[in-house]
Design a protein around this motif. Structure first.
Motif, mmCIF file in Angstrom:
data_model
loop_
_atom_site.group_PDB
_atom_site.id
_atom_site.type_symbol
_atom_site.label_atom_id
_atom_site.label_comp_id
_atom_site.label_asym_id
_atom_site.label_seq_id
_atom_site.Cartn_x
_atom_site.Cartn_y
_atom_site.Cartn_z
ATOM 1 N N GLY A 157 0.790 -1.227 0.000
ATOM 2 C CA GLY A 157 0.000 0.000 0.000
ATOM 3 C C GLY A 157 0.819 1.273 0.000
ATOM 4 N N ASN A 158 2.146 1.174 -0.105
ATOM 5 C CA ASN A 158 2.994 2.368 -0.149
ATOM 6 C C ASN A 158 2.839 3.050 -1.501
ATOM 7 O OD1 ASN A 158 4.314 1.885 2.424
ATOM 8 N ND2 ASN A 158 5.368 0.204 1.404
ATOM 9 N N PRO A 159 2.487 4.339 -1.504
ATOM 10 C CA PRO A 159 2.312 5.036 -2.785
ATOM 11 C C PRO A 159 3.644 5.457 -3.399
ATOM 12 C CG PRO A 159 1.888 6.547 -0.977
ATOM 13 C CD PRO A 159 2.147 5.198 -0.359
ATOM 14 N N MET A 160 3.695 5.415 -4.730
ATOM 15 C CA MET A 160 4.865 5.940 -5.431
ATOM 16 C C MET A 160 4.790 7.460 -5.361
ATOM 17 S SD MET A 160 6.176 5.457 -9.364
ATOM 18 C CE MET A 160 6.228 3.707 -9.209
ATOM 19 N N THR A 161 5.860 8.086 -4.899
ATOM 20 C CA THR A 161 5.897 9.547 -4.811
ATOM 21 C C THR A 161 6.964 10.136 -5.711
ATOM 22 O OG1 THR A 161 7.375 9.410 -2.898
ATOM 23 C CG2 THR A 161 5.007 9.585 -2.448
ATOM 24 N N ASN A 162 7.933 9.321 -6.103
ATOM 25 C CA ASN A 162 9.015 9.770 -6.975
ATOM 26 C C ASN A 162 8.846 9.091 -8.332
ATOM 27 O OD1 ASN A 162 11.353 10.383 -8.327
ATOM 28 N ND2 ASN A 162 12.737 9.499 -6.812
ATOM 29 N N PHE A 163 8.431 9.858 -9.338
ATOM 30 C CA PHE A 163 8.191 9.313 -10.663
ATOM 31 C C PHE A 163 9.374 9.538 -11.615
ATOM 32 C CE2 PHE A 163 3.998 9.510 -8.868
ATOM 33 C CZ PHE A 163 3.315 8.455 -9.447
ATOM 34 N N VAL A 164 10.527 9.943 -11.083
ATOM 35 C CA VAL A 164 11.717 10.144 -11.905
ATOM 36 C C VAL A 164 12.441 8.800 -12.008
ATOM 37 C CG1 VAL A 164 13.925 11.351 -12.121
ATOM 38 C CG2 VAL A 164 11.927 12.539 -11.175
ATOM 39 N N PRO A 165 12.628 8.284 -13.228
ATOM 40 C CA PRO A 165 13.251 6.961 -13.358
ATOM 41 C C PRO A 165 14.741 6.979 -13.026
ATOM 42 C CG PRO A 165 12.903 7.932 -15.510
ATOM 43 C CD PRO A 165 12.266 8.863 -14.517
ATOM 44 N N THR A 166 15.227 5.852 -12.497
ATOM 45 C CA THR A 166 16.655 5.703 -12.240
ATOM 46 C C THR A 166 17.418 5.731 -13.563
ATOM 47 O OG1 THR A 166 16.136 4.382 -10.287
ATOM 48 C CG2 THR A 166 18.387 4.240 -11.132
ATOM 49 N N VAL A 167 16.922 5.003 -14.570
ATOM 50 C CA VAL A 167 17.512 4.984 -15.910
ATOM 51 C C VAL A 167 16.411 5.350 -16.897
ATOM 52 C CG1 VAL A 167 18.691 3.613 -17.663
ATOM 53 C CG2 VAL A 167 19.179 3.208 -15.238
ATOM 54 N N ASN A 168 16.609 6.450 -17.631
ATOM 55 C CA ASN A 168 15.581 6.947 -18.531
ATOM 56 C C ASN A 168 15.736 6.331 -19.923
ATOM 57 O OD1 ASN A 168 13.415 8.489 -19.527
ATOM 58 N ND2 ASN A 168 14.069 10.293 -18.398
ATOM 59 N N LEU A 169 14.717 6.510 -20.743
ATOM 60 C CA LEU A 169 14.639 5.925 -22.078
ATOM 61 C C LEU A 169 15.840 6.295 -22.954
ATOM 62 C CD1 LEU A 169 12.999 4.328 -24.180
ATOM 63 C CD2 LEU A 169 11.733 6.423 -24.654
ATOM 64 N N ALA A 170 16.257 7.539 -22.943
ATOM 65 C CA ALA A 170 17.359 7.986 -23.813
ATOM 66 C C ALA A 170 18.680 7.304 -23.465
ATOM 67 C CB ALA A 170 17.514 9.504 -23.741
ATOM 68 N N ALA A 171 18.836 6.822 -22.246
ATOM 69 C CA ALA A 171 20.056 6.100 -21.869
ATOM 70 C C ALA A 171 20.084 4.698 -22.474
ATOM 71 C CB ALA A 171 20.164 6.009 -20.353
ATOM 72 N N ASN A 172 18.917 4.164 -22.830
ATOM 73 C CA ASN A 172 18.817 2.811 -23.356
ATOM 74 C C ASN A 172 18.645 2.743 -24.871
ATOM 75 O OD1 ASN A 172 18.900 1.339 -20.882
ATOM 76 N ND2 ASN A 172 16.835 2.047 -20.458
ATOM 77 N N LYS A 173 18.033 3.767 -25.442
ATOM 78 C CA LYS A 173 17.669 3.723 -26.851
ATOM 79 C C LYS A 173 18.031 5.034 -27.539
ATOM 80 C CE LYS A 173 15.770 0.703 -28.331
ATOM 81 N NZ LYS A 173 16.213 -0.590 -28.873
ATOM 82 N N ALA A 174 18.133 4.979 -28.872
ATOM 83 C CA ALA A 174 18.352 6.176 -29.692
ATOM 84 C C ALA A 174 17.161 6.296 -30.640
ATOM 85 C CB ALA A 174 19.668 6.071 -30.457
ATOM 86 N N LEU A 175 16.066 6.821 -30.100
ATOM 87 C CA LEU A 175 14.822 6.951 -30.855
ATOM 88 C C LEU A 175 14.610 8.421 -31.201
ATOM 89 C CD1 LEU A 175 12.644 4.628 -28.592
ATOM 90 C CD2 LEU A 175 13.807 4.025 -30.724
ATOM 91 N N VAL A 176 14.697 8.735 -32.480
ATOM 92 C CA VAL A 176 14.523 10.101 -32.957
ATOM 93 C C VAL A 176 13.087 10.232 -33.473
ATOM 94 C CG1 VAL A 176 15.266 11.812 -34.662
ATOM 95 C CG2 VAL A 176 16.951 10.304 -33.564
ATOM 96 N N ILE A 177 12.408 11.286 -33.039
ATOM 97 C CA ILE A 177 11.050 11.569 -33.515
ATOM 98 C C ILE A 177 11.154 12.793 -34.411
ATOM 99 C CG2 ILE A 177 8.672 12.077 -32.866
ATOM 100 C CD1 ILE A 177 9.794 9.331 -31.877
ATOM 101 N N ASP A 178 10.810 12.627 -35.686
ATOM 102 C CA ASP A 178 10.932 13.713 -36.659
ATOM 103 C C ASP A 178 9.653 13.784 -37.477
ATOM 104 O OD1 ASP A 178 11.628 15.633 -38.500
ATOM 105 O OD2 ASP A 178 13.308 14.519 -39.360
ATOM 106 N N THR A 179 8.848 14.801 -37.189
ATOM 107 C CA THR A 179 7.589 14.982 -37.921
ATOM 108 C C THR A 179 7.614 16.241 -38.770
ATOM 109 O OG1 THR A 179 6.551 16.191 -36.097
ATOM 110 C CG2 THR A 179 6.306 13.781 -36.105
ATOM 111 N N THR A 180 8.777 16.876 -38.865
ATOM 112 C CA THR A 180 8.919 18.103 -39.640
ATOM 113 C C THR A 180 9.551 17.784 -40.990
ATOM 114 O OG1 THR A 180 9.267 19.332 -37.592
ATOM 115 C CG2 THR A 180 9.872 20.439 -39.642
ATOM 116 N N GLY A 181 8.879 18.152 -42.057
ATOM 117 C CA GLY A 181 9.410 17.909 -43.396
ATOM 118 C C GLY A 181 10.629 18.760 -43.667
ATOM 119 N N PRO A 182 11.432 18.361 -44.644
ATOM 120 C CA PRO A 182 12.634 19.143 -44.961
ATOM 121 C C PRO A 182 12.275 20.492 -45.585
ATOM 122 C CG PRO A 182 12.324 17.373 -46.544
ATOM 123 C CD PRO A 182 11.290 17.186 -45.483
ATOM 124 N N VAL A 183 13.138 21.452 -45.377
ATOM 125 C CA VAL A 183 12.980 22.775 -45.975
ATOM 126 C C VAL A 183 13.857 22.824 -47.228
ATOM 127 C CG1 VAL A 183 13.339 25.252 -45.647
ATOM 128 C CG2 VAL A 183 12.500 23.841 -43.751
#
Length: 176
Positions: free
Chosen positions: A115-141
């Motif tokens: 029943g202990n609530p999670m109060t710290n939602f900051v991950p120890t290891v975040n997504l960018a440390a594990n993966k190289a995922l680029v999100i690009d929705t802007t067309g080229p100029v």
């Protein structure tokens, strides 16, 4: 850990048979945390409409719901029922961009088995440390368009884009 006292019970210290009546209760007062965020998606560049799974690992079994907000501006929701992992699918939307996708914030109501609530939602290891995922929705100029007329009739047409792009030109006679 809580120990029951043997004082006043008539049990002699060292009496092994008396230990059958002793109870030990573990008290869990530690709130769960997010230990890791990753994805099964291959490293690469993703655009509008593509789906990326986001995998969250907790320090212990938890139950509850969370909304993950990614640095691209996109979100996904996780529901966990007595597990130390949860997954959600992030669908890339218009105007969402990130050079290395990562968790910006997380909110929700998550508790461990005690029943202990999670109060710290900051991950120890975040997504960018594990993966190289680029999100690009802007067309080229396109810029620096040049046309050089050649004889016999024809032309060399060239241009520059601000990022790698696959492009072509359609040409022909018009009514204009």
């Amino acid at each position: 850990v809580r120990f029951s006292s043997l004082v006043g019970t008539g049990v002699t210290p060292g009496d092994a048979a008396a230990l059958d009546n002793v109870s030990v209760t573990a008290i869990d007062a530690t709130a769960p945390i997010i230990t890791n965020i990753s994805s099964d998606k291959a490293d690469g560049t993703y655009t509008i409409g593509e789906v990326i799974d986001i995998d969250v690992t907790f320090s212990e079994n938890v139950s509850g719901t969370m909304t993950l907000t990614l640095d691209s501006g996109g979100t996904c929701d996780i529901t966990v029922v007595t597990s130390n992992t949860g997954t959600c699918d992030y669908t890339v939307g218009a105007a969402q961009n990130s050079l290395d996708l990562t968790l910006a914030s997380a909110t929700g109501t998550v508790t461990d088995v005690a029943g202990n609530p999670m109060t710290n939602f900051v991950p120890t290891v975040n997504l960018a440390a594990n993966k190289a995922l680029v999100i690009d929705t802007t067309g080229p100029v396109i810029s620096d368009i040049r046309a050089v007329i050649k004889h016999p009739p024809g032309a060399d047409i060239s241009w520059t884009t601000d990022e790698d792009a696959t492009s072509y030109i359609e040409y022909g006679l018009t009514d204009a």
